[in-house]
Every structure is written in structure tokens, then in C-alpha cells.
Design a protein around this motif. Structure first.
Motif, PDB file in Angstrom:
ATOM      1  N   GLY A  34       1.034   2.227  10.913  1.00  0.00           N
ATOM      2  CA  GLY A  34       1.928   2.403   9.776  1.00  0.00           C
ATOM      3  C   GLY A  34       2.797   3.624   9.907  1.00  0.00           C
ATOM      4  N   GLU A  35       4.018   3.516   9.372  1.00  0.00           N
ATOM      5  CA  GLU A  35       4.898   4.679   9.296  1.00  0.00           C
ATOM      6  C   GLU A  35       5.297   4.871   7.838  1.00  0.00           C
ATOM      7  OE1 GLU A  35       8.262   4.708  11.906  1.00  0.00           O
ATOM      8  OE2 GLU A  35       9.186   6.398  10.869  1.00  0.00           O
ATOM      9  N   VAL A  36       5.189   6.114   7.369  1.00  0.00           N
ATOM     10  CA  VAL A  36       5.587   6.417   6.000  1.00  0.00           C
ATOM     11  C   VAL A  36       7.113   6.407   5.927  1.00  0.00           C
ATOM     12  CG1 VAL A  36       5.565   8.159   4.172  1.00  0.00           C
ATOM     13  CG2 VAL A  36       3.509   7.763   5.537  1.00  0.00           C
ATOM     14  N   THR A  37       7.672   5.604   5.014  1.00  0.00           N
ATOM     15  CA  THR A  37       9.127   5.522   4.877  1.00  0.00           C
ATOM     16  C   THR A  37       9.616   6.194   3.599  1.00  0.00           C
ATOM     17  OG1 THR A  37       8.895   3.347   3.861  1.00  0.00           O
ATOM     18  CG2 THR A  37       9.304   3.401   6.225  1.00  0.00           C
ATOM     19  N   ILE A  57       1.563  12.627   9.156  1.00  0.00           N
ATOM     20  CA  ILE A  57       0.968  13.073   7.903  1.00  0.00           C
ATOM     21  C   ILE A  57      -0.345  12.318   7.737  1.00  0.00           C
ATOM     22  CG2 ILE A  57       2.262  11.348   6.536  1.00  0.00           C
ATOM     23  CD1 ILE A  57       2.367  13.532   4.303  1.00  0.00           C
ATOM     24  N   THR A  58      -1.387  13.046   7.359  1.00  0.00           N
ATOM     25  CA  THR A  58      -2.692  12.412   7.152  1.00  0.00           C
ATOM     26  C   THR A  58      -2.904  12.248   5.652  1.00  0.00           C
ATOM     27  OG1 THR A  58      -3.504  13.479   9.145  1.00  0.00           O
ATOM     28  CG2 THR A  58      -5.151  12.521   7.677  1.00  0.00           C
ATOM     29  N   LEU A  59      -3.198  11.018   5.264  1.00  0.00           N
ATOM     30  CA  LEU A  59      -3.359  10.692   3.846  1.00  0.00           C
ATOM     31  C   LEU A  59      -4.746  10.126   3.594  1.00  0.00           C
ATOM     32  CD1 LEU A  59       0.068   8.873   3.365  1.00  0.00           C
ATOM     33  CD2 LEU A  59      -0.540  11.126   2.477  1.00  0.00           C
ATOM     34  N   ASP A  60      -5.393  10.662   2.549  1.00  0.00           N
ATOM     35  CA  ASP A  60      -6.638  10.086   2.043  1.00  0.00           C
ATOM     36  C   ASP A  60      -6.177   9.060   1.005  1.00  0.00           C
ATOM     37  OD1 ASP A  60      -9.032   9.482   0.883  1.00  0.00           O
ATOM     38  OD2 ASP A  60      -9.572  11.545   0.385  1.00  0.00           O
ATOM     39  N   HIS A  61      -6.043   7.804   1.447  1.00  0.00           N
ATOM     40  CA  HIS A  61      -5.371   6.828   0.580  1.00  0.00           C
ATOM     41  C   HIS A  61      -6.337   5.804  -0.020  1.00  0.00           C
ATOM     42  CE1 HIS A  61      -5.549   3.431   3.408  1.00  0.00           C
ATOM     43  NE2 HIS A  61      -5.156   4.234   4.386  1.00  0.00           N
ATOM     44  N   VAL A  73       6.412  17.315   0.869  1.00  0.00           N
ATOM     45  CA  VAL A  73       5.071  17.456   0.289  1.00  0.00           C
ATOM     46  C   VAL A  73       4.265  18.473   1.088  1.00  0.00           C
ATOM     47  CG1 VAL A  73       5.020  15.112  -0.664  1.00  0.00           C
ATOM     48  CG2 VAL A  73       4.233  15.513   1.678  1.00  0.00           C
ATOM     49  N   LYS A  74       3.128  18.877   0.526  1.00  0.00           N
ATOM     50  CA  LYS A  74       2.254  19.801   1.249  1.00  0.00           C
ATOM     51  C   LYS A  74       0.807  19.347   1.108  1.00  0.00           C
ATOM     52  CE  LYS A  74       1.875  23.226  -2.498  1.00  0.00           C
ATOM     53  NZ  LYS A  74       2.104  22.267  -3.567  1.00  0.00           N
ATOM     54  N   THR A  75      -0.048  19.906   1.953  1.00  0.00           N
ATOM     55  CA  THR A  75      -1.463  19.559   1.933  1.00  0.00           C
ATOM     56  C   THR A  75      -2.040  19.776   0.534  1.00  0.00           C
ATOM     57  OG1 THR A  75      -1.664  20.182   4.246  1.00  0.00           O
ATOM     58  CG2 THR A  75      -3.700  20.053   2.995  1.00  0.00           C
ATOM     59  N   GLY A  76      -2.790  18.783   0.058  1.00  0.00           N
ATOM     60  CA  GLY A  76      -3.397  18.866  -1.266  1.00  0.00           C
ATOM     61  C   GLY A  76      -2.615  18.124  -2.339  1.00  0.00           C
ATOM     62  N   ASP A  77      -1.336  17.803  -2.066  1.00  0.00           N
ATOM     63  CA  ASP A  77      -0.533  17.070  -3.051  1.00  0.00           C
ATOM     64  C   ASP A  77      -1.068  15.652  -3.240  1.00  0.00           C
ATOM     65  OD1 ASP A  77       1.196  19.139  -3.482  1.00  0.00           O
ATOM     66  OD2 ASP A  77       2.852  18.314  -2.288  1.00  0.00           O
ATOM     67  N   LYS A  78      -1.083  15.197  -4.488  1.00  0.00           N
ATOM     68  CA  LYS A  78      -1.336  13.784  -4.769  1.00  0.00           C
ATOM     69  C   LYS A  78       0.011  13.066  -4.717  1.00  0.00           C
ATOM     70  CE  LYS A  78      -5.482  14.199  -7.627  1.00  0.00           C
ATOM     71  NZ  LYS A  78      -6.268  14.364  -6.414  1.00  0.00           N
ATOM     72  N   VAL A  79       0.067  11.982  -3.956  1.00  0.00           N
ATOM     73  CA  VAL A  79       1.362  11.350  -3.691  1.00  0.00           C
ATOM     74  C   VAL A  79       1.294   9.830  -3.839  1.00  0.00           C
ATOM     75  CG1 VAL A  79       2.095  13.156  -2.080  1.00  0.00           C
ATOM     76  CG2 VAL A  79       0.835  11.175  -1.209  1.00  0.00           C
ATOM     77  N   THR A  80       2.459   9.251  -4.041  1.00  0.00           N
ATOM     78  CA  THR A  80       2.630   7.810  -3.855  1.00  0.00           C
ATOM     79  C   THR A  80       3.535   7.666  -2.641  1.00  0.00           C
ATOM     80  OG1 THR A  80       4.520   7.811  -5.354  1.00  0.00           O
ATOM     81  CG2 THR A  80       2.384   7.211  -6.296  1.00  0.00           C
ATOM     82  N   PHE A  81       3.350   6.564  -1.901  1.00  0.00           N
ATOM     83  CA  PHE A  81       4.110   6.449  -0.659  1.00  0.00           C
ATOM     84  C   PHE A  81       4.402   4.994  -0.342  1.00  0.00           C
ATOM     85  CE2 PHE A  81      -0.406   6.589   0.242  1.00  0.00           C
ATOM     86  CZ  PHE A  81      -0.603   5.507   1.078  1.00  0.00           C
ATOM     87  N   ALA A  82       5.409   4.794   0.503  1.00  0.00           N
ATOM     88  CA  ALA A  82       5.739   3.462   1.007  1.00  0.00           C
ATOM     89  C   ALA A  82       5.539   3.473   2.518  1.00  0.00           C
ATOM     90  CB  ALA A  82       7.181   3.110   0.671  1.00  0.00           C
ATOM     91  N   LYS A 100       2.803   8.098  11.066  1.00  0.00           N
ATOM     92  CA  LYS A 100       4.063   8.709  11.487  1.00  0.00           C
ATOM     93  C   LYS A 100       4.924   8.922  10.245  1.00  0.00           C
ATOM     94  CE  LYS A 100       5.206   5.539  14.492  1.00  0.00           C
ATOM     95  NZ  LYS A 100       6.055   4.748  15.399  1.00  0.00           N
ATOM     96  N   ALA A 101       5.743   9.970  10.266  1.00  0.00           N
ATOM     97  CA  ALA A 101       6.660  10.207   9.152  1.00  0.00           C
ATOM     98  C   ALA A 101       7.832  11.053   9.640  1.00  0.00           C
ATOM     99  CB  ALA A 101       5.952  10.909   7.999  1.00  0.00           C
ATOM    100  N   ALA A 102       9.024  10.773   9.107  1.00  0.00           N
ATOM    101  CA  ALA A 102      10.214  11.537   9.480  1.00  0.00           C
ATOM    102  C   ALA A 102      10.097  12.975   8.964  1.00  0.00           C
ATOM    103  CB  ALA A 102      11.454  10.866   8.888  1.00  0.00           C
ATOM    104  N   PRO A 103      10.718  13.944   9.683  1.00  0.00           N
ATOM    105  CA  PRO A 103      10.632  15.361   9.288  1.00  0.00           C
ATOM    106  C   PRO A 103      11.029  15.614   7.835  1.00  0.00           C
ATOM    107  CG  PRO A 103      11.657  15.156  11.452  1.00  0.00           C
ATOM    108  CD  PRO A 103      11.457  13.749  10.933  1.00  0.00           C
ATOM    109  N   ALA A 104      12.063  14.920   7.345  1.00  0.00           N
ATOM    110  CA  ALA A 104      12.511  15.133   5.968  1.00  0.00           C
ATOM    111  C   ALA A 104      11.408  14.776   4.971  1.00  0.00           C
ATOM    112  CB  ALA A 104      13.764  14.304   5.683  1.00  0.00           C
TER     113      ALA A 104
END
Ligand code: CU
Length: 123
Positions: free
Chosen positions: A115-118, A69-73, A98-107, A89-93
Motif C-alpha cells: 500500500g501507498e498512502v495517497t 510512514i508506519t501506521l498502527d491502523h 503529520v508527526k509520530t503520535g498523531d491520530k490520523v485518517t488516511f487513503a 510508502k508516502a510522498a514527502p509532502a
């Protein structure tokens, strides 16, 4: 029609490499510091422990085949990163949440400068 943007792909790779270098620089600076060596005798080795971090940003791309997943963070203090756009990297689940364009918070789990998104959630 959606042209394949090879330039953007290259830019993402370059940013990912930049993050890695910064992570390693921080790790070796800590390992080589005089205070770190003095403390080493009575402390557990912290250098190889995976760090965690959290941040917020916008999803700019999802690649389910590659599992990224590519994030503009925004800035991520735990990693010493300024604001940037990069792939994780991020797990399939997680990619399905989320989808492209979503504003998100992440760990993130930080390991060896990458980095891997958990965890990820829409803001
Ligand atoms: Cu980054």
C-alpha cells in the motif's frame, strides 16, 4: 538517548509481508473462481487495477529518508486486513503533514499486495 529498535523494524517487515500474502491470496482466489472465468468473456480485466482504501490509525514512525510512514491502523475492509501496525510508502509532502503520535485518517492505493498512502489528515 533513543536506542535503535531493530526488533520493531523486523516486526514491521514481517507484517508488511503478511499483508502482501493476503493480497495475493485474494487476487488469485478471484482469478481462479469458476464465476470469474465465466464472467471474463464480457468484462474488462479487473485483476491489475489499483484498488483504493481508507482507514484510521495512529502514526508510530516516520522515515523521511526511506519515504515511509508506519501506521498502527484499524481493520481495512477494502484490503481484507485486520488491525495491525505496518509501514506504507508516502510522498514527502504527506510525511510533512503529520508527526509520530498523531491520530490520523488516511487513503491508500493498493497495488500488488502493498500500500501507498495517497492522503493523510490529523483526526
Ligand atoms: Cu496493514
Amino acid at each position: 538517548m533513543k536506542p535503535i529498535n531493530a526488533g520493531a523494524l523486523l516486526a514491521v517487515s514481517a507484517l508488511l509481508a503478511a499483508c502482501g500474502q493476503q493480497g495475493e491470496y485474494t487476487a488469485s482466489a478471484v482469478a481462479n473462481g469458476p464465476e470469474a472465468s465465466a464472467a471474463m468473456g464480457n468484462m474488462a480485466m479487473p485483476a491489475q487495477t489499483a484498488k483504493t482504501a481508507s482507514g484510521a490509525g495512529t502514526v508510530t514512525a516516520i522515515d523521511k529518508t526511506a519515504g515511509t510512514i508506519t501506521l498502527d491502523h484499524g481493520p481495512i475492509a477494502e484490503a481484507g486486513w485486520p488491525a495491525m501496525t505496518m509501514a506504507f510508502k508516502a510522498a514527502p509532502a504527506l510525511l510533512d503533514k503529520v508527526k509520530t503520535g498523531d491520530k490520523v485518517t488516511f487513503a491508500l492505493k493498493l497495488e500488488g499486495g502493498s500500500g501507498e498512502v495517497t492522503a493523510i489528515d490529523k483526526q
